[in-house]
Structures are given as C-alpha cells and as structure tokens.
Design a protein around this motif. Sequence first.
Motif, short mmCIF file in Angstrom:
data_model
loop_
_atom_site.label_atom_id
_atom_site.label_comp_id
_atom_site.label_asym_id
_atom_site.label_seq_id
_atom_site.Cartn_x
_atom_site.Cartn_y
_atom_site.Cartn_z
N ASP A 38 0.82 -1.22 0.00
CA ASP A 38 0.00 0.00 0.00
C ASP A 38 0.85 1.27 0.00
O ASP A 38 0.32 2.37 0.13
N GLY A 39 2.18 1.13 -0.12
CA GLY A 39 3.04 2.31 -0.19
C GLY A 39 3.57 2.78 1.15
O GLY A 39 4.39 3.69 1.21
N TYR A 40 3.11 2.15 2.24
CA TYR A 40 3.62 2.48 3.57
C TYR A 40 4.66 1.46 3.99
O TYR A 40 4.72 0.35 3.47
N HIS A 41 5.46 1.84 4.97
CA HIS A 41 6.43 0.91 5.54
C HIS A 41 5.89 0.35 6.85
O HIS A 41 5.23 1.07 7.61
N GLU A 42 6.21 -0.88 7.11
CA GLU A 42 5.84 -1.49 8.39
C GLU A 42 6.74 -0.85 9.46
O GLU A 42 7.95 -0.79 9.29
N LEU A 43 6.11 -0.39 10.53
CA LEU A 43 6.90 0.30 11.57
C LEU A 43 6.86 -0.44 12.90
O LEU A 43 5.91 -1.14 13.22
N ASN A 44 7.93 -0.22 13.64
CA ASN A 44 8.05 -0.68 15.00
C ASN A 44 8.60 0.53 15.75
O ASN A 44 9.80 0.80 15.69
N LEU A 149 -6.49 9.73 8.61
CA LEU A 149 -5.93 11.05 8.30
C LEU A 149 -4.41 11.04 8.23
O LEU A 149 -3.80 11.87 7.58
N GLY A 150 -3.77 10.10 8.92
CA GLY A 150 -2.32 10.02 8.92
C GLY A 150 -1.86 9.02 9.96
O GLY A 150 -2.52 8.82 10.98
N SER A 151 -0.70 8.43 9.71
CA SER A 151 -0.21 7.34 10.57
C SER A 151 0.05 7.79 12.01
O SER A 151 -0.07 7.00 12.94
N ASP A 152 0.44 9.07 12.21
CA ASP A 152 0.78 9.56 13.55
C ASP A 152 -0.41 10.12 14.31
O ASP A 152 -0.30 10.44 15.49
N GLY A 166 2.08 -1.54 12.82
CA GLY A 166 1.41 -1.35 11.54
C GLY A 166 2.16 -0.29 10.77
O GLY A 166 3.39 -0.31 10.70
N ARG A 167 1.44 0.71 10.24
CA ARG A 167 2.16 1.83 9.64
C ARG A 167 2.39 2.95 10.64
O ARG A 167 2.73 4.08 10.28
N GLY A 168 2.17 2.63 11.92
CA GLY A 168 2.36 3.59 13.00
C GLY A 168 1.05 3.97 13.65
O GLY A 168 1.02 4.65 14.67
N SER A 193 10.52 16.48 3.51
CA SER A 193 9.30 15.78 3.17
C SER A 193 9.37 14.34 3.69
O SER A 193 10.35 13.63 3.44
N THR A 194 8.31 13.93 4.41
CA THR A 194 8.31 12.58 4.97
C THR A 194 8.37 11.50 3.87
O THR A 194 9.20 10.60 3.96
N PRO A 195 7.52 11.57 2.81
CA PRO A 195 7.62 10.54 1.77
C PRO A 195 9.02 10.51 1.15
O PRO A 195 9.54 9.42 0.86
N GLN A 196 9.63 11.67 1.00
CA GLN A 196 10.97 11.70 0.41
C GLN A 196 11.99 11.03 1.32
O GLN A 196 12.88 10.31 0.85
N ALA A 197 11.87 11.22 2.62
CA ALA A 197 12.80 10.58 3.55
C ALA A 197 12.64 9.05 3.50
O ALA A 197 13.64 8.32 3.47
N TYR A 198 11.40 8.57 3.43
CA TYR A 198 11.19 7.11 3.32
C TYR A 198 11.77 6.58 2.01
O TYR A 198 12.38 5.51 1.97
N ARG A 199 11.56 7.34 0.92
CA ARG A 199 12.12 6.89 -0.38
C ARG A 199 13.63 6.86 -0.35
O ARG A 199 14.26 5.95 -0.89
O1 C5P Z 1 0.54 8.48 7.17
P1 C5P Z 1 1.05 9.75 6.61
O2 C5P Z 1 0.09 10.37 5.63
O3 C5P Z 1 1.49 10.72 7.65
O4 C5P Z 1 2.34 9.38 5.78
C1 C5P Z 1 2.95 10.28 4.89
C2 C5P Z 1 3.86 9.50 3.95
O5 C5P Z 1 4.98 8.95 4.66
C3 C5P Z 1 3.22 8.32 3.27
O6 C5P Z 1 2.55 8.70 2.11
C4 C5P Z 1 4.42 7.43 2.96
O7 C5P Z 1 5.10 7.88 1.82
C5 C5P Z 1 5.32 7.66 4.16
N1 C5P Z 1 5.11 6.65 5.21
C6 C5P Z 1 5.61 5.38 5.02
N2 C5P Z 1 5.41 4.43 5.99
C7 C5P Z 1 4.77 4.74 7.13
C8 C5P Z 1 4.26 6.03 7.34
C9 C5P Z 1 4.44 6.97 6.37
O8 C5P Z 1 6.22 5.08 3.99
N3 C5P Z 1 4.61 3.79 8.05
#
Ligand code: C5P
Length: 314
Positions: A38-44, A149-152, A166-168, A193-199
């Motif tokens: 789904d484009g998110y990363h699995e977080l711990n 609305l967002g993982s956090d 999960g994704r947080g 940018s958060t997506p840029q940092a993950y990429r």
């Molecule tokens: O969940 P949120 O909208 O705050 O995430 C912003 C972006 O951060 C996501 O679109 C994704 O690119 C990245 N992200 C991720 N994995 C997560 C949370 C965020 O890759 N667990």
Amino acid sequence: EAWRPGDDDERRGATGPVRVRVPAKVNLHLGVGPLRRDGYHELNTVYHAISIYDELTARRGDTLTLTMEGEGTGELALDDSNLVIRAAHALAGYAGVMPHARLHLRKQIPLAGGLAGGSADAAATLVACDALWGTGLSRDELAGIAADLGSDVPFLIHGGTALGTGRGEAISPVLARPTSWHWVVAIADGGLSTPQAYRELDRLRETGAAGPALGSTDALLGALRQRDPRVLARTLGNDLQDAALSLRPSLATTLKAGEAAGALAGIVSGSGPTCVFLTADAADAERVAAELAAAEVCRQVRTAHGPVHGARIT
Ligand code: C5P
C-alpha cells in the motif's frame, strides 16, 4: 437521527469556544521495516509526546473556516489539503453532522519538522469538533478516524509514551512509572518531506548504504523502566536518520554540536530535520540548550519535557 449544529433544538455540543492543546511527538525508537504494497512501511516505533504545543480553538459558525497564526503558517494552504479541514470533514461525515465551525490554529510546532505538527493539528481538530458538535465519540472511534488522516494522528490523541505498529497507527500505551525526560530540541531552517525521507531510506537500503535496521523495541522499553537517562540515551535510535542525513548533510554538524554541548545522546526526530537531544535533567537541558544556541547550528533551540498528554480540552 442526525443532530445538526444550527437546528432549533440545540441540546448537544458546546455553546462557547472549545480550546484544545496538542503536543509534538518524537520517536524514541523508529524501526522501519519493508515497504508494503500500500506504499507504507511497516513500523516498529515508540512515540513520545513532548511539551511543545499547538492550540486549536473551535467556535460555532455557519460554514467551515480556518485561520492560523504562528510558526510557518503563511506557507500552509487553507483548502481541503489542509489536515485540519480534512479532519473536520472526516469527523462530520462519520458522525452525520454538518462540518460547520470557525477554527483558529496557533502553531508552535514547526512545519515538516519531523515532530508531527500537521498530525497534531488533525488530532486537535477531532477532539475540539467532537466537543463543539456534541458528537460524543469514544477515544477509540476518534482514533479510527485519526488513522485515516495520517499514521501519527492516533498517537497524538493518546499522547504519553506508546508503542506504534502497523504503519504507526496501531497504538498501545507503554506503562512505566512516572518519569520526566528532559529534551533539547534543535529546529532547523525549512522542512523535510516525509515521503521523500522514506524513499531515500529505500534507496540507501537497495544500494547497501544504509546502516543495519534497528529491529526490536525491547532494549528501549527496558531502558524506559529503569528511569535513568544515561541508560535511555544508549537505546535511542531512528532508521530514518541515515535518510535525513543523506538529504540534509548539515544535520551531522547539529548532532555533533548537541553532544559536544553535553547532551547524553542526540537523534533526528522522525523524518527530520529537527534533532532532539536527551539530557540528564531540567537544569542540564537549559545548559545544553544555551550552548547549542551559541553554536549556531540550527534556526531555533527549545527545551521540552515528556511524556505529556495527547490532544486535550483546556
Ligand atoms: O501516514 P502519513 O500520511 O502521515 O504518511 C505520509 C507519507 O509517509 C506516506 O505517504 C508514505 O510515503 C510515508 N510513510 C511510510 N510508511 C509509514 C508512514 C508513512 O512510507 N509507516
């Protein structure tokens, strides 16, 4: 039957303004797993709410409006891409009420700083509008809307110190005897940018340039129970730090300066560029903050303590 603000029979909801204070967060441990489908990363991760706050005031209105003041708000769009507006619409849709309110946001949490400022504002909006509209949702219902609305965002409703998986968005509180941890927060110029940092982390991992992944939160959770900042300092970690340093190499100077100023440890907060430093106590935090400010390695230096409550009516 759906109650609507403005109905003749206004039995529910607040009549006066509702003011909500919401904290910033840092990640004491941010373990980033593989990229999911789904484009998110699995977080711990272990989230920790600190005493830098935004404040949202909600008043009755005939439409939905938002005004803002403070930290970087000139750059924020006032349209449906704004997380506050999206949060108000999401809650109204869920509860079956009209999304009518006059919202005012006072920002102190820097934008795109890795402190979850935007997520905090979304959490504050849910709590404020729930009270204004008298929709009376449970914390779990609010957390469910928050996750979309967002993982956090769910964490910023709960606050304190909590494990995120999960994704947080899946939160479970970390139960520890009450202890306050004292932080120095180095706010950088501009955001990341958060997506840029993950990429960037994915790219570093593909090319073998990323450090080893952090893995389990066990050491950090054990350290929290020991209530000794020197022990906690050794277990802080952030898998996104390599990515943030790669995108913003000057952060290495900021981290070194904080440690040279006497901090026990420093890490990049979330996806950066804010750096946070753990110190021995409140007096030490003031000393480290003064020295770090004199070193001129960031835009602004603040002190903060944690854990603090999540989004709350004041
Ligand atoms: O969940 P949120 O909208 O705050 O995430 C912003 C972006 O951060 C996501 O679109 C994704 O690119 C990245 N992200 C991720 N994995 C997560 C949370 C965020 O890759 N667990």
